[in-house]
Design a protein around this motif. Sequence first.
Motif, PDB file in Angstrom:
ATOM      1  N   UNK A 129       0.917  -1.212  -0.034  1.00 62.39           N
ATOM      2  CA  UNK A 129      -0.049  -0.001   0.134  1.00 62.39           C
ATOM      3  C   UNK A 129       0.787   1.266   0.040  1.00 62.39           C
ATOM      4  N   UNK A 130       0.653   2.245  -0.827  1.00 61.99           N
ATOM      5  CA  UNK A 130       1.307   3.676  -0.891  1.00 61.99           C
ATOM      6  C   UNK A 130       0.279   4.518  -0.410  1.00 61.99           C
ATOM      7  N   UNK A 131       0.394   5.349   0.769  1.00 62.05           N
ATOM      8  CA  UNK A 131      -0.504   6.243   1.542  1.00 62.05           C
ATOM      9  C   UNK A 131       0.066   7.609   1.186  1.00 62.05           C
ATOM     10  N   UNK A 132      -0.658   8.571   0.812  1.00 63.87           N
ATOM     11  CA  UNK A 132      -0.314   9.842   0.627  1.00 63.87           C
ATOM     12  C   UNK A 132      -1.221  10.769   1.290  1.00 63.87           C
ATOM     13  N   UNK A 185      -5.226  18.271   9.539  1.00 61.98           N
ATOM     14  CA  UNK A 185      -4.301  17.181   9.305  1.00 61.98           C
ATOM     15  C   UNK A 185      -4.845  15.996   8.279  1.00 61.98           C
ATOM     16  N   UNK A 186      -3.856  15.684   7.389  1.00 66.06           N
ATOM     17  CA  UNK A 186      -3.920  14.262   6.625  1.00 66.06           C
ATOM     18  C   UNK A 186      -2.870  13.349   7.072  1.00 66.06           C
ATOM     19  N   UNK A 187      -2.761  13.015   7.829  1.00 65.48           N
ATOM     20  CA  UNK A 187      -1.431  12.296   8.480  1.00 65.48           C
ATOM     21  C   UNK A 187      -1.485  10.893   8.040  1.00 65.48           C
ATOM     22  N   UNK A 188      -0.599  10.526   7.035  1.00 62.97           N
ATOM     23  CA  UNK A 188      -0.403   9.207   6.333  1.00 62.97           C
ATOM     24  C   UNK A 188      -0.219   8.009   7.337  1.00 62.97           C
ATOM     25  N   UNK A 240     -11.168   4.884   5.197  1.00 64.97           N
ATOM     26  CA  UNK A 240      -9.723   5.877   5.620  1.00 64.97           C
ATOM     27  C   UNK A 240      -9.713   6.728   4.494  1.00 64.97           C
ATOM     28  N   UNK A 241      -9.883   6.440   3.207  1.00 66.20           N
ATOM     29  CA  UNK A 241      -9.882   7.336   2.002  1.00 66.20           C
ATOM     30  C   UNK A 241     -10.850   8.653   2.286  1.00 66.20           C
ATOM     31  N   UNK A 257      -6.861  10.856   2.676  1.00 64.43           N
ATOM     32  CA  UNK A 257      -5.472  10.438   2.376  1.00 64.43           C
ATOM     33  C   UNK A 257      -5.688   9.483   1.273  1.00 64.43           C
ATOM     34  N   UNK A 258      -4.833   9.616   0.250  1.00 56.59           N
ATOM     35  CA  UNK A 258      -4.596   8.581  -0.839  1.00 56.59           C
ATOM     36  C   UNK A 258      -4.224   7.327  -0.531  1.00 56.59           C
TER      37      UNK A 258
END
Length: 434
Positions: free
Chosen positions: A229-232, A246-249, A321-322, A327-328
């Motif tokens: 998984x890649x979270x951005x 905040x958008x804390x990955x 979560x998205x 968060x992407x």
Amino acid sequence: MSAPRSATADPIAIDAARLWDELEGLARISALPAPAVTRVLYTEEDLAGRAYVRRLAEEAGLAVRVDPVGNAFYRLEGADPSLPPIGTGSHIDAIPNAGKYDGTVGVLGGVAALRALKEAGRVPARPLEVVAFTSEEPTRFGLGCVGSRLMAGAIAPDAVRALEDDAGRSFEEVRQAAGFTGALEEVRLAPGHYAAFVELHVEQGPRLEAAGVPIGAVTAIAAPASYALELEGEGGHAGAVLMPRRKDAFAAACEIALAVERAAKQSGSPDTVGTCGVCRVHPGAINSIPSCVHLEIDLRDTELASRERAFAEIEAAIEAVRRERGVRVDVRTINADPPAVSAPRIVEAVEAAAAAHELASQRLVSRAYHDTLFMARVAPTGMIFVPSKDGVSHRPDEYTAPEEIAQGAAVLAETMWALAENPPSAREGDTRDG
Ligand code: GLV
Ligand code: MN
Ligand code: MN
């Protein structure tokens, strides 16, 4: 003079102290100090470990062949060299901070089994072959069982060449640098190459020890899957950005990791297991909000359907979560393999070989994966387990006693001998689903 190939030959004897010393010698080839063992694919330690095993096999009088990905084959000739061999084998690569016995017992135990048969003057009906598989562990390129996947045609050579390690080096580049230069296309086995394949391994679980039983006859191998998984999210100053903004990955990754644990616990099957063993946080500074995370999920079950149900739960949590955190999250399936079922004739051969040595045996399922998962696509397969103290594995304190390892190698020798005489039919235990 060769002993006759009959069931009345004396049970094969393994020199437990010698095999133990050989395992100790291999364990000393490690990137981490003892008691930990670390031997990662195509590193200096992996190459030194390969040379060590090769020397023992050559000293035992076995013929050596190495394929282009580095799978090594050690062969004892049979009465009819033209017949498809009985295979065995495992791996010598070791994850970071591993123990001494995962995989190595199957490779050095296999060499010891063939050596004991040879020293007893017993000529098997057909060739017997030990395989030391390349990269059973996923440590370097994120994918396990690379050598056996290629042998079984379960992965395209192009997909293997393109794999990248954390340093951005391609599989192809490091393979060539390690001295393995042939075409990966040549690794795939011809149909019917092995008449049967049986792997010796430590149980890595507590069941044999708890039952006081020295030999496990494996009936199936659980189905593993793994995902990257890649979270951005959005980085920023840990003091200056207030919580509502905040958008804390990393916080998002934590929610996903807890969802993995929940999905596995609540799947309705006691065999579902889920783990997040890799998590890399960017930029990795205490006073900086994590902007990106790389997270890996390992999910397994003996039943494909319950594994898939658990993954559907995880996907729903990722979607939440998205939506809720902005968060992407990109999800890539690394592998999603079906389980493998042992050939009943091989399970019975293991039980008979144990009985011939007056050893109790027990049928059980392997929760860990092994190269046999892929050999099962091209041959009837089975596995022999020996006990793991306290069920511990993938840790430096992994332990199996010398006599337990020798008993496993003796049962392996006897099983291979019997299968050489009387192999299962080609379709037995074949797990290809159409
Ligand atoms: C093998 O090492 C596994 O993770 O099952
Ligand atoms: Mn392992
Ligand atoms: Mn293993």
